[in-house]
Every structure is written in structure tokens, then in C-alpha cells.
Design a protein around this motif. Structure first.
Motif, PDB file in Angstrom:
ATOM      1  N   GLY A 254       0.797  -1.223   0.000  1.00 19.37           N
ATOM      2  CA  GLY A 254       0.000   0.000   0.000  1.00 19.37           C
ATOM      3  C   GLY A 254       0.822   1.262   0.000  1.00 19.37           C
ATOM      4  O   GLY A 254       0.560   2.196  -0.767  1.00 19.37           O
ATOM      5  N   THR A 255       1.835   1.324   0.843  1.00 24.46           N
ATOM      6  CA  THR A 255       2.629   2.558   0.951  1.00 24.46           C
ATOM      7  C   THR A 255       3.525   2.776  -0.264  1.00 24.46           C
ATOM      8  O   THR A 255       3.573   3.882  -0.808  1.00 24.46           O
ATOM      9  CB  THR A 255       3.474   2.521   2.230  1.00 24.46           C
ATOM     10  N   VAL A 256       4.223   1.742  -0.686  1.00 25.06           N
ATOM     11  CA  VAL A 256       5.105   1.887  -1.849  1.00 25.06           C
ATOM     12  C   VAL A 256       4.284   2.209  -3.092  1.00 25.06           C
ATOM     13  O   VAL A 256       4.702   3.022  -3.937  1.00 25.06           O
ATOM     14  CB  VAL A 256       5.940   0.606  -2.063  1.00 25.06           C
ATOM     15  N   GLY A 257       3.114   1.596  -3.212  1.00 28.97           N
ATOM     16  CA  GLY A 257       2.263   1.875  -4.369  1.00 28.97           C
ATOM     17  C   GLY A 257       1.879   3.340  -4.468  1.00 28.97           C
ATOM     18  O   GLY A 257       1.936   3.939  -5.551  1.00 28.97           O
ATOM     19  N   TRP A 258       1.524   3.960  -3.338  1.00 30.78           N
ATOM     20  CA  TRP A 258       1.136   5.377  -3.375  1.00 30.78           C
ATOM     21  C   TRP A 258       2.340   6.296  -3.581  1.00 30.78           C
ATOM     22  O   TRP A 258       2.209   7.361  -4.206  1.00 30.78           O
ATOM     23  CB  TRP A 258       0.403   5.746  -2.086  1.00 30.78           C
ATOM     24  N   VAL A 259       3.505   5.906  -3.100  1.00 26.77           N
ATOM     25  CA  VAL A 259       4.708   6.712  -3.364  1.00 26.77           C
ATOM     26  C   VAL A 259       5.017   6.730  -4.863  1.00 26.77           C
ATOM     27  O   VAL A 259       5.337   7.780  -5.442  1.00 26.77           O
ATOM     28  CB  VAL A 259       5.908   6.166  -2.560  1.00 26.77           C
TER      29      VAL A 259
ATOM     30  N   MET B 213      -5.807  -1.753   6.790  1.00 27.23           N
ATOM     31  CA  MET B 213      -5.430  -0.472   6.192  1.00 27.23           C
ATOM     32  C   MET B 213      -4.521  -0.668   4.987  1.00 27.23           C
ATOM     33  O   MET B 213      -4.685  -0.002   3.948  1.00 27.23           O
ATOM     34  CB  MET B 213      -4.748   0.406   7.239  1.00 27.23           C
ATOM     35  N   GLY B 214      -3.584  -1.582   5.074  1.00 27.85           N
ATOM     36  CA  GLY B 214      -2.672  -1.832   3.958  1.00 27.85           C
ATOM     37  C   GLY B 214      -3.394  -2.322   2.721  1.00 27.85           C
ATOM     38  O   GLY B 214      -3.101  -1.883   1.598  1.00 27.85           O
ATOM     39  N   ILE B 215      -4.336  -3.241   2.893  1.00 28.12           N
ATOM     40  CA  ILE B 215      -5.085  -3.778   1.750  1.00 28.12           C
ATOM     41  C   ILE B 215      -5.934  -2.689   1.104  1.00 28.12           C
ATOM     42  O   ILE B 215      -6.006  -2.574  -0.133  1.00 28.12           O
ATOM     43  CB  ILE B 215      -5.967  -4.959   2.191  1.00 28.12           C
ATOM     44  N   ILE B 216      -6.595  -1.877   1.913  1.00 31.41           N
ATOM     45  CA  ILE B 216      -7.416  -0.787   1.359  1.00 31.41           C
ATOM     46  C   ILE B 216      -6.552   0.157   0.521  1.00 31.41           C
ATOM     47  O   ILE B 216      -6.925   0.559  -0.593  1.00 31.41           O
ATOM     48  CB  ILE B 216      -8.105  -0.012   2.486  1.00 31.41           C
ATOM     49  N   LEU B 217      -5.378   0.525   1.024  1.00 31.83           N
ATOM     50  CA  LEU B 217      -4.495   1.430   0.285  1.00 31.83           C
ATOM     51  C   LEU B 217      -3.931   0.768  -0.965  1.00 31.83           C
ATOM     52  O   LEU B 217      -3.815   1.405  -2.023  1.00 31.83           O
ATOM     53  CB  LEU B 217      -3.349   1.890   1.193  1.00 31.83           C
ATOM     54  N   ALA B 218      -3.585  -0.523  -0.876  1.00 32.73           N
ATOM     55  CA  ALA B 218      -2.990  -1.221  -2.013  1.00 32.73           C
ATOM     56  C   ALA B 218      -3.976  -1.349  -3.166  1.00 32.73           C
ATOM     57  O   ALA B 218      -3.658  -1.044  -4.323  1.00 32.73           O
ATOM     58  CB  ALA B 218      -2.490  -2.599  -1.571  1.00 32.73           C
TER      59      ALA B 218
END
Length: 457
Positions: A34-39, A324-329
Motif C-alpha cells: 500500500g505505501t510503496v504503491g502510493w509513493v 489499512m494496507g489492503i485498502i491502500l494497495a
């Protein structure tokens, strides 16, 4: 860059699916994806925004000249925050409900279950375990209930083979019970909080499928048990000094906690506020009742060991971070337009809800059921998080039910199932040969009942 982002998300999903082999924590893999994807998304934000949100972005500029900083501001304020708020609603709801369970457990409100389970008749004990898991999971988070019941079962049953069978029945019952209501599982909670389903219609549609998914495998497990089994003596757990509550006080707290959770759908229907606010209201009332009931112990400083509930510690934090990670990913892939393209391909060649349910069940066998269902749900939402299906459409229910049942086929798609595998060192092939195939039969019958209910009900 879209392919790069998809590659990162797929890597995260592979790590989630193979966590039993690689020992990589699922929450860590989900947060990484999730985090790397949004970066990566923000690095090419201008291209993505002009491709997917051109009109809204022009309105956001209000005649100003577009700049890199303006694009980042638009992404942060109008795109990214949508997925953060969606994930935060689920996380806060889970935090509140799990804290409610912890308060009830600390005060011995679930000790009644231990007394009810005192029998040497193996099949009677099986149905007691599974019935409690099914009914309580419909009102409380199913992972919490499954963990609580597995601990109780492990204390009582000395035989490892019997524990594997009882544990399988508990996991299946908890997952089916959780799938029955909008507050028993994060999947149903997500659908409810985003307005895709109503609480009453959702439960009515899944009542027969969930009962079939629970009863059929449990009956097959019952035939594998002997008539009678030996039980270990069970001592009531040590709770510090908070054991002075009498039976009526514990029943009162149980009524406030469970009854309050039952009221949350009505609270949402009346106020139209997010369900997590209702769960916080219930928590606050139960917390005050807890303080009043234990005021003497509090004043004597005898409950210092319980001032920080275990629910706030490492294990439950993993679940909330994972959600939270799955929602962001999934959200970042949706914002690239890749999921929209995939949806159009499905609509052109395979526009069938029941086939989508079959795919969901297949992926949920090895990939986490929550990650699978969120991915399939996103295929019928636009970037503005508006459904292309109406409220209470059969698609949402088929995917929710299929993901829950798919997680029971090999135990790998369920967090509680993985806990049982590690706890009892269960081989996946042994489980499928003895239990998993019956879950497939139950799922097929459940799908048939949903089909009949949808078209003839």
C-alpha cells in the motif's frame, strides 16, 4: 509506472498468499504494498490525475496554473484521503469491538461458555463449540471469537487429532457466523459502511448459505469423532483481582456489550453516521459500567495489571494494519485505471455474477479472503468510490459469501485458520482430505440457494 505499481501490489499479494512458507507477516506485506504503491503513484501524479480526474482537477485549480505541487495537493486532498478514511472507519470499528470483547473477557463474562462445554460426549462438545463460535461471531469480530474458542478448546482437549477436528469446526463456524452479519467480519463491514448493502437485507440473503456452510462440514467432522473423549480439567483464568463480580453483574455487562453491538445497525439507519461511531458509543457505555462495577478494586489499585487491555497489543494491531494496507494497495491500483480496464474486459467477455463468485472462492483458498474480496469489489466502483451496482445487488453478497467459504477450504485464506495451522501443526492436505472438500460441497449448495432466492424469492 502503472505496470510497476501493479507489480508491487502483486508482489505483496504473493507474500500474503505464501506467508505460511516464507514466514513474512501478512500485515507487513500489505503495508509495504500500500505505501510503496502510493509513493510510486505520486511520482507520476500528473499523468494519472489528467487521465482519471481531468475535470475535477481543472475545477480544483480554479484557473490557476498547474504545477507539481498543485497535483500533489489535489491527490492528497481529493484522492488519497478517500481511501484513508475508508480504511480508518474499518480500523476504528475493529479497535472498538475488540476492546469491548477484552473488557467482557477480563470480567469473566465468557466464563459461562467454559461451564456449558463440560461434557465428555464428543459430538455434543463439537456442537457446543461450533454453535457458540457461530452465534457469537455474528455479533463480534470473528477473528476474536475464533481465537478465544481455540484457546478454550486447547485447554480442554488433550488429543492433538481431536483438537485438529474441533479447531477446524470452530474456524468454519466463526467464519460463517461472521459472514452472516455486517458487523461480524471486515468484509461485511466494508460493504455496509460504503453503502453497498443494508444490514437486514444482507443477513436475510446469507442466512441459508451461511447455515449450510456451517452445518454440513460440522456434520462430517462429527462422524470422525469417537463417542466419548477425555477432557482435561479446566481452571478459570487468573484475572488479577477482578473476580469479585457476581453472576448478575457479569450478565449485565454481557447484555450491555452484546446488546449494544446489536443496536449498531439501527444506530446507523437512524443517524446515517458511520458505524464506527456507534461502536465507540457502545464502548464508552460499557467502559463506564466496567468502572462502576470495579470501583472498589480501582480505588484499591488492585487492577494495575489490567490498565492497558491486551487488545491494544501486538496481535490485534497486525489485523488493523493489515486492513489499512489492503485498502491502500487496492485503492492505488484502482486510481491508475488498471482495475477499470480489467472490469471492462470482464464485462465484454464474462459478465456473470456467479462466475465472479467462483473466481473469488478460488482465489480466497490461497490468498486472504479480505484481500480477495476488496479486489473484486473495486472492479465495480469508480475512482470516486461510487458503485456501478445498486444497493443490495446480488454481486456484493455472492463475493462476500464466496470469499468467506473459500478461506475455509484450505484454512490459508483465513487469519484464524492460519493460527490453527500453526497451533496444531496441521498439514493442508490432511485438512482438505478430511474437512476441506466438505466446505466446497457446502459452498456449492449455498450458491444454489442464493441463486434460487435471488430469482424466485
Amino acid at each position: 509506472m502503472t505496470l510497476f505499481i501493479i507489480g508491487i501490489i502483486l508482489l505483496g499479494f504473493v507474500l500474503i498468499a505464501t506467508s505460511q512458507v516464507t514466514n513474512v507477516n501478512r500485515a507487513a506485506a500489505a503495508i509495504m504494498a500500500g505505501t510503496v504503491g502510493w509513493v510510486l503513484y505520486i511520482c507520476y501524479g500528473a499523468d494519472f490525475v489528467m487521465s482519471e480526474h481531468a475535470d475535477d482537477y481543472v475545477d480544483f485549480l480554479s484557473g490557476a496554473v498547474t504545477t507539481s505541487s498543485a497535483v500533489k495537493d489535489y491527490v492528497a486532498e481529493n484522492i488519497f484521503i478517500n481511501y484513508v478514511s475508508r480504511g480508518a472507519e474499518l480500523v476504528i470499528f475493529l479497535l472498538a469491538t475488540m476492546t469491548i470483547v477484552e473488557i467482557l473477557d477480563n470480567n469473566g463474562c465468557f466464563d459461562f461458555f467454559r461451564k456449558w462445554a463440560l461434557t465428555r460426549k464428543s459430538r455434543k462438545l463439537l456442537w457446543i463449540f461450533s454453535s457458540i463460535a457461530f452465534l457469537v461471531s455474528a455479533n463480534i469480530d470473528n477473528l476474536t471469537v475464533a481465537t478465544m474458542m481455540l484457546v478454550l478448546m486447547r485447554e480442554m482437549v488433550p488429543s492433538r487429532r481431536h483438537r485438529m477436528l474441533y479447531g477446524a469446526a470452530i474456524i468454519i463456524a466463526a467464519n460463517c457466523g461472521g459472514a452472516l452479519t455486517v458487523i461480524g467480519d471486515p468484509i461485511g463491514l466494508l460493504l455496509w459502511s460504503t453503502g453497498h448493502v443494508s444490514a437486514t437485507n444482507f443477513s436475510a440473503s446469507l442466512a441459508i448459505p451461511c447455515l449450510l456452510g456451517w452445518i454440513i462440514p460440522t456434520c462430517c467432522i462429527a462422524y470422525q469423532l469417537p463417542e466419548r473423549i477425555d477432557l482435561q480439567s479446566v481452571q478459570m483464568p487468573y484475572r488479577g483481582d477482578d473476580t469479585n463480580l457476581n453472576v448478575w453483574q457479569r450478565l449485565l455487562m454481557l447484555f450491555v456489550g452484546i446488546g449494544g453491538l446489536w443496536f449498531i445497525p439501527s444506530f446507523h439507519a437512524i443517524t446515517h453516521l458511520s458505524p464506527f461511531l456507534g461502536s465507540l458509543c457502545v464502548l464508552s457505555v460499557l467502559w463506564i459500567v466496567n468502572e462502576v462495577m470495579n470501583r472498589k478494586l480501582m480505588n484499591a489499585d488492585q487492577m494495575s495489571q489490567r490498565r492497558i487491555p491486551r487488545v491494544l497489543q501486538y496481535g490485534v494491531m497486525q489485523l488493523m494494519l493489515y486492513v489499512m494496507g489492503i485498502i491502500l494497495a487496492v485503492g492505488v491500483v484502482q486510481e491508475t485505471g488498471a482495475i477499470g480496464w480489467l472490469t471492462r474486459q470482464f464485462s465484454s467477455y464474462i459478465d456473470n455474477v456467479w462466475f465472479m463468485g467462483t473466481l473469488t472462492a478460488m482465489f480466497s483458498c490461497v490468498l486472504d479472503s479480505f484481500a480477495t474480496s476488496v479486489t473484486f469489489f473495486s472492479m465495480h466502483e469508480t475512482q470516486q468510490v461510487v458503485s456501478t451496482f445498486g444497493e443490495n445487488h446480488i454481486f456484493w453478497k455472492v463475493v462476500a459469501y464466496s470469499s468467506a467459504m473459500g478461506g475455509n477450504v484450505l484454512l490459508l485464506g483465513s487469519v484464524s485458520g492460519l493460527a490453527l495451522i500453526k497451533m496444531e501443526r496441521i498439514h493442508v492436505w490432511w485438512y482438505f482430505r478430511n474437512v476441506g472438500w466438505t466446505v466446497i460441497v457446502a459452498w456449492l449448495l449455498g450458491i444454489v440457494s442464493m441463486y434460487l432466492f435471488n430469482y424466485f424469492g
